[in-house]
Design an enzyme around this catalytic site. Structure first.
Site, short mmCIF file in Angstrom:
data_model
loop_
_atom_site.label_atom_id
_atom_site.label_comp_id
_atom_site.label_asym_id
_atom_site.label_seq_id
_atom_site.Cartn_x
_atom_site.Cartn_y
_atom_site.Cartn_z
N ARG A 1 1.01 -0.97 -0.47
CA ARG A 1 0.48 -0.09 -0.13
C ARG A 1 0.64 1.00 -0.02
NH1 ARG A 1 -4.07 -1.53 5.31
NH2 ARG A 1 -1.53 -2.68 5.85
N LYS B 1 1.14 1.56 7.37
CA LYS B 1 2.16 0.98 8.63
C LYS B 1 2.96 1.32 9.41
CE LYS B 1 0.59 -2.07 9.41
NZ LYS B 1 -0.06 -2.62 9.68
N TYR C 1 -1.39 4.79 10.67
CA TYR C 1 -1.39 3.68 11.32
C TYR C 1 -0.37 3.61 12.45
CZ TYR C 1 -5.71 2.36 9.33
OH TYR C 1 -6.82 2.15 8.17
N HIS D 1 -0.90 1.84 15.52
CA HIS D 1 -1.10 0.18 16.87
C HIS D 1 -0.05 0.36 18.32
CE1 HIS D 1 -4.57 -0.60 13.90
NE2 HIS D 1 -3.15 -0.40 13.23
N GLU E 1 -5.76 4.77 13.57
CA GLU E 1 -6.75 3.80 14.12
C GLU E 1 -7.26 4.29 15.65
OE1 GLU E 1 -2.75 3.02 16.78
OE2 GLU E 1 -3.47 3.90 14.51
N ASP F 1 -21.32 -10.96 20.50
CA ASP F 1 -20.67 -9.80 21.17
C ASP F 1 -21.66 -8.70 22.33
OD1 ASP F 1 -19.70 -6.73 18.94
OD2 ASP F 1 -21.46 -6.12 20.65
N VAL G 1 -12.18 -8.39 18.11
CA VAL G 1 -12.30 -7.20 19.09
C VAL G 1 -11.69 -6.34 18.70
CG1 VAL G 1 -13.65 -8.90 20.32
CG2 VAL G 1 -11.19 -9.00 20.25
N VAL H 1 -7.77 -11.28 13.54
CA VAL H 1 -7.64 -9.79 13.23
C VAL H 1 -7.24 -9.12 14.12
CG1 VAL H 1 -8.81 -8.30 11.11
CG2 VAL H 1 -9.63 -10.76 11.27
N ILE I 1 -4.69 -9.36 15.49
CA ILE I 1 -3.60 -8.92 16.19
C ILE I 1 -2.35 -7.38 15.76
CG2 ILE I 1 -2.27 -9.12 13.49
CD1 ILE I 1 -1.37 -10.97 16.87
N ASP I 2 -2.34 -7.34 15.13
CA ASP I 2 -2.35 -5.14 15.78
C ASP I 2 -2.53 -4.59 16.69
OD1 ASP I 2 -1.39 -5.42 12.76
OD2 ASP I 2 -3.00 -4.04 11.98
N LYS J 1 0.83 -14.77 17.57
CA LYS J 1 2.44 -13.90 17.57
C LYS J 1 1.67 -13.57 15.50
CE LYS J 1 4.26 -18.34 16.40
NZ LYS J 1 5.46 -19.14 16.65
N VAL K 1 -1.42 -12.84 10.42
CA VAL K 1 -0.33 -11.78 9.64
C VAL K 1 -1.42 -10.02 9.94
CG1 VAL K 1 0.00 -10.88 7.19
CG2 VAL K 1 -0.50 -13.18 7.52
N ASN L 1 -1.11 -7.51 8.54
CA ASN L 1 -1.07 -6.42 7.86
C ASN L 1 -1.73 -7.17 6.34
OD1 ASN L 1 1.41 -7.79 6.37
ND2 ASN L 1 1.96 -5.81 5.91
N MET L 2 -2.90 -7.93 7.06
CA MET L 2 -3.64 -8.19 6.27
C MET L 2 -4.10 -7.77 4.84
SD MET L 2 -6.00 -10.51 8.69
CE MET L 2 -7.25 -11.39 7.14
#
Length: 373
Positions: free
Chosen positions: A15, A75, A94, A96, A118, A198, A239, A267, A269-270, A279, A298, A300-301
């Protein structure tokens, strides 16, 4: 303002911070744009496209970091990039930071003004700059989960849709926000048996109205999560606690009661991941197995589909980039409380409460920083 866009250097990150259309819009406001050569190749935009839009093409990242007043990225800056940042320079990307104390330390040492996509909010409390990538990641989560379920990849060997006479795969989605809703949409479209969990009854009601009896909804209790996870073929962790570390909803002990070959896609993981055994992985080596359970983590999906992701992100970030460039960071943040929520690091201090708490730093709010400026 002089705005710089370096080429992303994270593993398999294609990106880019600005599209040619974004460059042209910033130029109409009188700003100058530096683009590192080759920065847009991953989205099919060459240097000529950026030059035509009015950007100056520079030979390397060092030229961008040395000259630009504001750096626009996708990123989080890697250590080599952090060391090129300087006091008073704006970093808009981003971050994180909650699970990444090393990056936080380097940003504090740099003296940079770091504004994180974010944690920028809107008038309804949503996260408008996270939402586009959450949509991409949620939709991708089902794709990568389906591939990971293939036997050759360590999975159960289950087809999400099933076939006549054979039931479809069971998918559990933990979290009904943007990621979870998009994951459920794609999983339902592929014919899977989908349950979404949820803690907001209101959100579950919205999802029920949206998808009707095709989607199962559960209120988030420990028992509900365990039951859904133990019976699932694919679990998608979706989440989010803005700025903070993700809660660990699936423990190591719980893996022992899952089906061997089931798949976890994290998702979150960031933000540290919502599975205890998560991990970060890369697109080069996206999965690993713990106790017979395949983990896809991953960090950075959306980078795997950079053209879609970049155009979706750029149209969301452009109004905020314009505000920062037109007015400077102090005036822009004073006038816009939602953009102000994006301020994570300023002049050597962590200034986002959730990030500061996660990192064990003294809480200093953006309001205090601006009042003293």
């Amino acid at each position: 303002m002089l705005i710089g866009v370096p080429k992303e250097i994270k593993n398999h990150e294609y990106r880019v911070g600005l599209t040619p259309a974004s460059v042209r819009e910033l130029r109409t406001h009188g700003h100058q744009i530096l683009i590192e050569t080759g920065a847009g190749e991953g989205i099919g935009m060459d240097d000529a496209a950026y030059a035509k839009a009015g950007a100056e093409i520079v030979p390397d990242a060092a030229s961008v970091f040395a000259r630009a007043e504001m750096i626009v990225k996708v990123k989080e800056p890697q250590p080599a990039e952090c060391r090129q940042l300087r006091p008073g320079q704006i970093l808009f990307t981003y971050l994180h930071l909650a699970p990444d104390p090393e990056q936080a330390k380097l940003l504090m040492q740099s003296g940079v003004i770091a504004i994180a996509y974010e944690t920028v909010t809107d008038e309804r409390g949503r996260l408008p700059l996270l939402a586009p990538m959450s949509e991409v990641a949620g939709r991708m989560a089902v794709q990568v989960g389906a591939v990971s379920l293939q036997k050759a990849n360590g999975g159960l060997g289950v087809l999400l849709a099933g076939v006549p006479g054979v039931p479809p795969a069971r998918v559990a989605v933990l979290g009904g926000g943007v990621v979870g809703t998009n994951a459920a949409r794609i999983a339902l479209g592929m014919g899977a048996d989908v349950t979404i969990i949820d803690k907001s009854i209101g959100r579950l009601a919205q999802l029920d109205d949206l998808y009707g009896p095709h989607l199962k909804t559960l209120f988030a209790t420990a028992e509900a999560i365990e039951d859904a996870v133990f019976h699932a073929d694919l679990v998608i962790g979706a989440v989010l606690v803005p700025g903070a570390s993700a809660p660990k909803l699936v423990t190591r002990d719980m893996l022992g009661q899952m089906r061997r070959g089931a798949v976890l896609v994290d998702v979150a993981i960031d933000q540290g991941g919502c599975f205890e055994t998560s991990k970060p992985t890369t697109h080069d080596d996206p999965t690993y197995i713990v106790d017979g359970i395949v983990h896809y983590c991953v960090a950075n999906m959306p980078g795997a589909v950079p053209r879609t992701s970049t155009f979706a992100l750029a149209q969301a970030t452009l109004p905020y980039a314009l505000k920062l460039a037109d007015h400077g960071w102090k005036a822009a943040l004073r006038s816009d409380p939602h953009l102000r929520a994006g301020l994570n690091v300023a002049e050597g201090r962590i200034v986002h409460p959730a990030v500061a708490t996660a990192l064990g730093e003294v809480v200093l709010t953006a309001d205090l920083v601006l009042a003293a400026a």
